[in-house]
Design a protein around this motif. Sequence first.
Motif: not given
Length: 115
Positions: A82-92
């Motif tokens: 997972m690259n260029s992670l965004k806050p909206e990628d926050t999850a289980m």
Amino acid sequence: QVRPVESGGGSVQAGRSLRLSCTASRSNVCRNDMTWYRQAAGKDREFVSAIDLFGSTRFADSVKGRFAISQDKDKNTVYLQMNSLKPEDTAMYYCKRDCFGSPYWGQGTQVTVSS
């Protein structure tokens, strides 16, 4: 073991990278493809990416161009880079495989992306 086991989650800042791992033993009663899902707090579980025996891959539109999926058959492990992670990628993040015609889920690994 039939049930997959995820690892590699953590807390990172936006723009950084993480690599998740999903390990599951080989089994004649399980399909060889593996799928990643994620579930953010208060939201439904959603598809992220999948890879099949032949290495064919699929991605959700929200992660295309940022996430990559690969497999190491010798280690019975699938990786989600997972690259260029965004806050909206926050999850289980969960790994799923199908055995005996039914889905088997891992316990999940938490990914938290701060802005």
